[in-house]
Design a protein around this motif. Structure first.
Motif, PDB file in Angstrom:
ATOM      1  N   VAL A 153       0.936  -0.668  -0.108  1.00  0.00           N
ATOM      2  CA  VAL A 153      -0.181  -0.117   0.099  1.00  0.00           C
ATOM      3  C   VAL A 153       0.905   0.935  -0.223  1.00  0.00           C
ATOM      4  CG1 VAL A 153      -1.422   1.378   0.962  1.00  0.00           C
ATOM      5  CG2 VAL A 153      -1.990  -1.017   1.174  1.00  0.00           C
ATOM      6  N   LEU A 154       0.626   2.605  -0.473  1.00  0.00           N
ATOM      7  CA  LEU A 154       1.358   3.386  -0.873  1.00  0.00           C
ATOM      8  C   LEU A 154       0.779   4.320  -0.267  1.00  0.00           C
ATOM      9  CD1 LEU A 154       2.434   3.253  -4.584  1.00  0.00           C
ATOM     10  CD2 LEU A 154       4.012   2.506  -2.703  1.00  0.00           C
ATOM     11  N   TYR A 155       1.524   5.413   0.804  1.00  0.00           N
ATOM     12  CA  TYR A 155       0.669   6.105   1.190  1.00  0.00           C
ATOM     13  C   TYR A 155       1.871   7.413   0.865  1.00  0.00           C
ATOM     14  CZ  TYR A 155      -1.570   2.893   4.648  1.00  0.00           C
ATOM     15  OH  TYR A 155      -1.844   1.621   4.778  1.00  0.00           O
ATOM     16  N   VAL A 156       0.794   8.250  -0.040  1.00  0.00           N
ATOM     17  CA  VAL A 156       1.576   9.385  -0.006  1.00  0.00           C
ATOM     18  C   VAL A 156       1.089  10.794   0.645  1.00  0.00           C
ATOM     19  CG1 VAL A 156       2.062  10.778  -2.294  1.00  0.00           C
ATOM     20  CG2 VAL A 156       1.517   8.484  -2.915  1.00  0.00           C
ATOM     21  N   ALA A 157       1.804  12.008   0.616  1.00  0.00           N
ATOM     22  CA  ALA A 157       2.081  12.841   1.518  1.00  0.00           C
ATOM     23  C   ALA A 157       2.496  14.346   0.558  1.00  0.00           C
ATOM     24  CB  ALA A 157       2.115  12.954   3.417  1.00  0.00           C
ATOM     25  N   ASN A 158       1.326  15.288   0.750  1.00  0.00           N
ATOM     26  CA  ASN A 158       2.237  16.321  -0.588  1.00  0.00           C
ATOM     27  C   ASN A 158       1.806  17.735   0.130  1.00  0.00           C
ATOM     28  OD1 ASN A 158       0.079  16.291  -2.114  1.00  0.00           O
ATOM     29  ND2 ASN A 158       0.763  17.798  -2.725  1.00  0.00           N
ATOM     30  N   LEU A 159       2.998  18.376   0.459  1.00  0.00           N
ATOM     31  CA  LEU A 159       2.822  20.050   0.262  1.00  0.00           C
ATOM     32  C   LEU A 159       3.122  20.413  -0.974  1.00  0.00           C
ATOM     33  CD1 LEU A 159       4.457  20.355   3.921  1.00  0.00           C
ATOM     34  CD2 LEU A 159       2.014  20.813   3.587  1.00  0.00           C
ATOM     35  N   GLY A 160       2.870  21.177  -1.499  1.00  0.00           N
ATOM     36  CA  GLY A 160       2.984  22.538  -2.472  1.00  0.00           C
ATOM     37  C   GLY A 160       2.824  22.233  -3.548  1.00  0.00           C
ATOM     38  N   ASP A 161       3.646  21.653  -4.521  1.00  0.00           N
ATOM     39  CA  ASP A 161       3.292  21.823  -6.383  1.00  0.00           C
ATOM     40  C   ASP A 161       4.486  20.279  -6.966  1.00  0.00           C
ATOM     41  OD1 ASP A 161       5.744  23.084  -6.216  1.00  0.00           O
ATOM     42  OD2 ASP A 161       5.516  24.992  -7.173  1.00  0.00           O
TER      43      ASP A 161
END
Length: 342
Positions: A181-189
């Motif tokens: 399972v992939l968990y992707v957390a992101n901020l910005g562009d």
């Protein structure tokens, strides 16, 4: 209510099912009555351990390419940790593998991106769920949110203690693989995209691009409203007419204007139809659409003249970054290509 923005499942419903033998029920009470109880228990534990290791997980391998472009310095940073499990003392009993990949695009300097690259995964390790857990998704979500918040707070504390105070900031796009399972957390562009193969009506396979992240800039309605409610303004598509992103690590001078460090989260169950993930800063996506980038990589991987699978991924990653510069991107370009092999 879903905790994450889950991606659609592959069209072949059975594709993502792992070949794991069902655990046989054993009557522990009867076993204790038998002679050789200790030996049986040890064998049972050994079988469980072997079963945990041999779950048939997808092999993930990361490749990176970085180009300075026309900038005076490289302000991007990246992390490739395909075996983060080795750094975690006690994993939940049903978790066999952790992997972590991240790209950070700094602005105003390289200090925020470097700090996040060095510290975010360390904080994540310290906060990752331990022992027996019932709702792993919920705990992983909390772990990611807390890790981003802590990293931002720690950097801001360090930045404010300097003379003069640091004004650096950074985007962050992090992929945490927990088993398949992939968990992707992101901020910005900075962005993350997945290549998944799907059958067309004619029966041929075609690569489909799935977004694993969400962009944060002040022109998006929800982001602009939050900034304005906090007393900030948006001019020329930028916070106070200066900052291009509406969420980031660092940027202490904009935190009072509604710029936050809370990431968006996406979850994706890997399947044998998945081929690779691209993590990249906006330098790539200024000159490539997500679909173009995926097709560019897929074409190189299909090229029989490239020697070996590993060599083809390395070549695809390097060529993608170089092509971004060739197309006129003057910004820093960092690309992480993660191969997925079942």
């Amino acid at each position: 209510m879903d905790l994450f923005g889950d991606l659609p499942a592959p069209t072949n419903a059975g594709a993502g099912v792992k070949n794991e033998a069902p655990r046989q029920e054993e009557d522990r009470g009867e076993k204790r009555k038998r002679d050789g109880d200790l030996e049986n228990t040890q064998v049972d534990e050994k079988n469980k351990a072997e079963k945990k290791v041999c779950k048939g997980l997808a092999k993930l391998k990361g490749f990176v390419a970085a180009r300075r472009g026309e900038r005076e310095e490289m302000q991007d940073a990246h992390v490739l940790l395909p075996d983060l499990s080795a750094s975690v003392q006690t994993l939940p009993s049903h978790v066999s593998r952790l992997a972590y990949f991240a790209v950070f695009d700094g602005h105003g300097g390289a200090r925020a991106s470097q700090f996040a690259a060095e510290n975010l995964h360390q904080t994540l390790i310290s906060k990752f769920p331990k022992g027996e857990v019932e709702n792993l998704d919920k705990l992983v979500k909390k772990c990611l949110l807390d890790s981003f918040r802590q990293t931002d707070e720690d950097f801001l504390k360090k930045a404010s203690s300097q003379k003069p105070a640091w004004k650096d900031g950074s985007t962050a796009t992090c992929l945490l693989a927990v088993d398949d399972v992939l968990y992707v957390a992101n901020l910005g562009d900075s962005r993350a995209v997945l290549c998944r193969m799907e059958q067309t009506d004619s029966g041929e396979e075609s690569c489909v691009t799935l977004a694993l992240s969400k962009e944060h800039n002040p022109t998006i309605y929800e982001e602009r409203m939050r900034i304005q409610r906090a007393g900030g303004t948006v001019r020329d598509g930028r916070v106070l007419g200066v900052l291009e992103v509406s969420r980031s690590i660092g940027d202490g001078q904009y935190k009072r204007c509604g710029v936050i460090s809370t990431p968006d989260l996406r979850r994706c169950q890997l399947s044998p139809k998945d081929r690779f993930v691209i993590l990249a800063c906006d330098g790539l996506f200024k000159v490539f659409s997500a679909e173009e980038a995926v097709k560019f990589v897929h074409k190189i991987l299909q090229d029989q003249s490239v020697e070996g699978k590993e060599g083809s991924y390395e070549a695809a990653c390097q060529r993608l970054a170089s092509e971004a510069v060739r197309r006129g991107c003057a910004d820093n370009v960092t690309v992480i290509l993660i191969s997925i092999e079942f």
